[in-house]
Enzyme design. Structure first.
Site, PDB file in Angstrom:
ATOM      1  N   GLY A  10       0.834  -1.206   0.000  1.00  0.00           N
ATOM      2  CA  GLY A  10       0.000   0.000   0.000  1.00  0.00           C
ATOM      3  C   GLY A  10       0.867   1.254   0.000  1.00  0.00           C
ATOM      4  N   ASN A  32      -2.836  -8.250  -0.150  1.00  0.00           N
ATOM      5  CA  ASN A  32      -3.715  -8.927  -1.116  1.00  0.00           C
ATOM      6  C   ASN A  32      -4.020  -8.033  -2.323  1.00  0.00           C
ATOM      7  OD1 ASN A  32      -5.506  -7.074  -0.167  1.00  0.00           O
ATOM      8  ND2 ASN A  32      -6.976  -8.548   0.665  1.00  0.00           N
ATOM      9  N   THR A  95     -12.753  -6.437   7.257  1.00  0.00           N
ATOM     10  CA  THR A  95     -11.299  -6.385   7.074  1.00  0.00           C
ATOM     11  C   THR A  95     -10.633  -5.791   8.306  1.00  0.00           C
ATOM     12  OG1 THR A  95     -11.669  -5.964   4.743  1.00  0.00           O
ATOM     13  CG2 THR A  95      -9.464  -5.533   5.554  1.00  0.00           C
ATOM     14  N   ALA A 117      -1.949   0.237  13.022  1.00  0.00           N
ATOM     15  CA  ALA A 117      -2.345   1.570  12.565  1.00  0.00           C
ATOM     16  C   ALA A 117      -3.820   1.814  12.825  1.00  0.00           C
ATOM     17  CB  ALA A 117      -2.063   1.713  11.068  1.00  0.00           C
ATOM     18  N   TYR A 149     -16.071   3.118   9.922  1.00  0.00           N
ATOM     19  CA  TYR A 149     -14.613   3.068   9.851  1.00  0.00           C
ATOM     20  C   TYR A 149     -14.010   3.414  11.213  1.00  0.00           C
ATOM     21  CZ  TYR A 149      -9.871   4.208   8.261  1.00  0.00           C
ATOM     22  OH  TYR A 149      -8.517   4.268   8.092  1.00  0.00           O
ATOM     23  N   LYS A 153     -12.009   0.841  13.764  1.00  0.00           N
ATOM     24  CA  LYS A 153     -10.637   1.119  14.197  1.00  0.00           C
ATOM     25  C   LYS A 153     -10.565   1.302  15.719  1.00  0.00           C
ATOM     26  CE  LYS A 153      -7.906   0.915  10.703  1.00  0.00           C
ATOM     27  NZ  LYS A 153      -6.750   0.005  10.773  1.00  0.00           N
TER      28      LYS A 153
END
Ligand code: UDP
Length: 331
Positions: A10, A32, A95, A117, A149, A153
């Protein structure tokens, strides 16, 4: 040292890999290619201290082998970008939550240091800038997709800190603020690559909302420097640390700055949020990090000026639009 970087192909992962290889470390990448790309790591492939695996972190056996071989795991694999999150909420949540859980569980068996992260999104609608790490997280309702999101996280953070408290797994949680630089794609909605690309192509620069919302943009080289220093600092273990630049700019002003730096004649257009994202979309008006903790731990704070960052991003897009030297030779 031997590093495993999940999400290593990434944008941030590839810059971290580059930095670690430069200082003599061994680096294994697991990606991936869902949002990462081989283009990001092509220039690193000739290093004999780099190996990469194109696979999911859900491949438990592979993950266990790679964790076994590593001294430090940097977990960057995640679904990122507000556009992606609004469009694919199931993928975002799964994910981010399942991936982190697996990495922590696997690392715990061997007591390997994990840097994971998180994101400045977790501060949500908190208006007390700059954000200190112990500030309240103020999230919107679950009916608004954007907040999934931040919530996913935040759960990652709870999990990582619990592994530290309960099982003594050494973890460091970093909250990354808007990170920008060469190799970041605008495909997932990030503002700076989109603005620079539009400016270079002479297309309209699209400011969402009224443009008065502000952000602080951190050069990815500074982000990587902060991560490397935190990993090298034992006092960082068990801590949550903001990583970002403190130079604040409104998005409208950013559009003008990009126009000026690229000498573009692109018009600036304003697009309502519900057209840009989804009806009822809620944005954060300001997002400024406190970097006192980062500085206290590492004696470092990101300081690359925004204009310099814009120039670097511009040079990157310009170099991409030129034909590659070998392609010209083949013709
Ligand atoms: N934005 C914009 N035009 C774009 C992309 C984003 O005006 O083409 C705005 C977006 O609404 C937000 C800010 O720029 O207010 C930063 O967006 P980005 O997705 O880069 O990061 P965020 O801070 O939202 O995570």
């Amino acid at each position: 040292m031997r590093f495993l970087i999940t999400g290593g192909a990434g944008f941030i992962g590839s810059h971290l890999a580059e930095r670690l290889l430069q200082r003599g470390d061994t680096v294994v990448l697991l990606d991936n290619l869902s949002t990462g790309s081989m283009d990001n790591i092509r220039h690193l492939k000739s290093s004999e201290r780099l190996t990469y695996h194109l696979d999911n972190i859900e491949n438990r056996q592979l993950l266990a082998e790679l964790v076994d071989d590593a001294d430090v795991i940097v977990h960057l694999a995640a679904a990122v970008g507000v556009k992606l999150i609004v469009e694919s909420p199931v993928r975002t949540i799964e994910t981010n939550v399942n991936g982190t859980q697996l990495v922590l569980e696997t690392a715990c068996k061997k007591r390997k240091l994990v840097l994971t992260a998180s994101t400045s999104e977790v501060y949500g609608k908190n208006v007390n800038v700059p954000f200190h790490e112990d500030a309240d997280l103020v999230l919107g309702p679950t009916t608004k997709g954007r907040w999934s999101y931040a919530a996913s996280k935040a759960l990652d953070e709870f999990l990582a800190l619990s592994y530290w408290k309960e099982k003594k797994l050494p973890v460091i949680v970093v909250r990354l603020f808007n990170t920008v630089g060469p190799r970041q794609t605008g495909r997932y909605g990030m503002v700076l690559p989109n603005f620079v690309k539009a400016a270079l192509d002479g297309k309209p620069i699209s400011v969402y909302g009224n443009g008065q919302q502000s952000r602080c943009f951190c050069d990815v080289r500074d982000t990587v420097e902060a991560l490397v220093r935190l990993i090298d600092t034992p006092r960082s273990i068990g801590e949550v640390v903001n990583v970002g630049n403190t130079e604040e700019i409104s998005i409208e002003a950013l559009a003008h700055r990009v126009k000026e730096r690229t000498r573009s004649s692109s018009p600036i257009e304003f697009i309502p949020y519900d057209q840009a994202y989804e009806p009822g979309f809620e944005d954060m008006m300001r997002r400024v990090p406190s970097v006192e903790k980062l500085q206290a731990l590492t004696a470092f704070r990101p300081q690359t000026p925004l204009s310099e960052i814009i120039d670097r991003v511009t040079a990157y897009f310009q170099s991409k639009s030129e034909p590659a030297p070998h392609a010209a030779a083949v013709r």
